[in-house]
Design an enzyme around this catalytic site. Structure first.
Site, short mmCIF file in Angstrom:
data_model
loop_
_atom_site.label_atom_id
_atom_site.label_comp_id
_atom_site.label_asym_id
_atom_site.label_seq_id
_atom_site.Cartn_x
_atom_site.Cartn_y
_atom_site.Cartn_z
N CYS A 1 40.41 39.89 39.31
CA CYS A 1 40.85 41.18 39.87
C CYS A 1 42.33 41.02 40.24
O CYS A 1 42.98 40.06 39.83
CB CYS A 1 40.00 41.58 41.06
SG CYS A 1 40.02 40.40 42.43
N THR A 2 42.87 41.95 40.99
CA THR A 2 44.31 41.95 41.26
C THR A 2 44.75 40.72 42.06
O THR A 2 45.65 39.99 41.66
CB THR A 2 44.73 43.23 42.02
OG1 THR A 2 44.25 44.36 41.29
CG2 THR A 2 46.23 43.30 42.16
#
Length: 323
Positions: free
Chosen positions: A179-180
């Site tokens: 994810c980020t």
């Protein structure tokens, strides 16, 4: 040049028990105001999650403040140089979870996927028995994602548990989640383990750290971020564009909010279409009488007139406290 950038943007999270989160929220908010830190911070019973900006020296004070608390001593910061503040305000809020997942029963400090450092992830991601799983929302992975990654049709991370039912056939694979910044993977990988997946990993520090430490190789497109930058470059090795203009379908990574505030859809729109439709996503939205003036960015900053950083600092007393 990096050395000419006086500000920093900090991305971080920490899963740690907070006994009196509302009280700590007030303390945290006050520290930010007194040190000119701006951004969005969530305080919860299960920890903290934030993206903030400030002058380098102020960010150093902020990181020292976090690390000085034994509960958060292990917090890892992703640090980006920037020309100015990436936020116009400071918001420190209490929420039941530091990322809305509907998985409050899971504690990543007890069980979660194996953490892979960026170089380890890079070596493992192309093996035959590996599945790279993007656990982010549609608007994020449509802008950018790892080459050959499996993406999920979800509008919010809280929809992730339901989508895992579609992944049953992958239980014999090595599943690499990303994810980020890593926070969603803590819960996502923990949930996969709970559902019977046995070989589960997560990219430690997420896409942002992978770009900083491994050059971002094979991350296609840009990474969506939750500050005024909206999208950032990650790949310094073999960059490409994967998102396409919502209107004409040409390659474009310009994320725009439709100028019609009633619509406000957040999609890629190329510069040519942006000007032709005056920032709108369609002719109908262009003709809407409420349409906002378009300045070429498609970003509409909320007015800060009368903004008071101390607003919301203290809780309103409840009836028991008044009596």
């Amino acid at each position: 040049m990096e050395q000419n950038k006086d500000y920093q943007i900090l991305l971080y999270y920490c899963y740690a028990k907070i006994e009196n989160p509302e009280e700590y929220r007030e303390q945290h908010h006050l520290f930010c105001v007194e040190n000119n830190i701006r951004g969005r911070i969530i305080i919860s019973d299960e920890g903290l999650n934030g993206t903030v900006s400030g002058l380098k020296e102020d960010c150093e004070k902020y990181m020292a403040y976090i690390h000085a608390d034994p509960r958060f001593a292990k917090t890892e910061f992703k640090i980006d140089a920037h020309e100015t503040h990436a936020f116009t305000k400071i918001h420190v809020r209490y929420k039941p979870e530091i990322v809305h997942s509907s998985l409050r029963h899971l504690d990543p400090n007890v069980r979660t996927g194996k953490h892979l450092e960026p170089e380890e992830f890079k070596k493992l991601k192309d093996q035959e028995d590996v599945v790279i799983l993007d656990v982010r929302s549609n608007y994020e992975h449509e802008l950018g994602r790892f080459k050959n990654a499996l993406t999920l049709d979800i509008d919010n991370f809280r929809d992730f548990p339901e989508k895992v039912k579609e992944l049953e056939h992958l239980k014999n694979k090595k599943v690499l989640t990303y994810c980020t910044g890593g926070i969603k993977c803590e819960k996502a990988s923990a949930f996969l383990l709970e559902q019977g997946f046995e070989d589960v990993y997560q990219l430690h520090g997420g896409i942002i750290k992978y770009g900083m430490e491994a050059g971002g190789e094979d991350f296609e497109g840009k990474c969506y971020v939750f500050d005024n930058r909206i999208a950032v470059d990650v790949n310094k090795v073999n960059p490409t564009i994967v998102s396409r203009c919502h209107i004409c379908d040409t390659p474009s990574d310009r994320m725009v909010n439709c100028a019609n505030p009633t619509c406000n859809i957040h999609v890629p729109i190329c510069e040519k279409c942006g000007w032709e439709l005056e920032g709108a996503c369609s002719v109908d939205c262009k003709d809407n009488p409420e349409k906002r003036p378009y300045d070429g960015t498609g970003y509409y900053q909320k007015k800060t007139n009368g903004y008071n950083p101390y607003k919301g600092l203290q809780r309103k007393p409840n009836k028991e406290q008044i009596q």
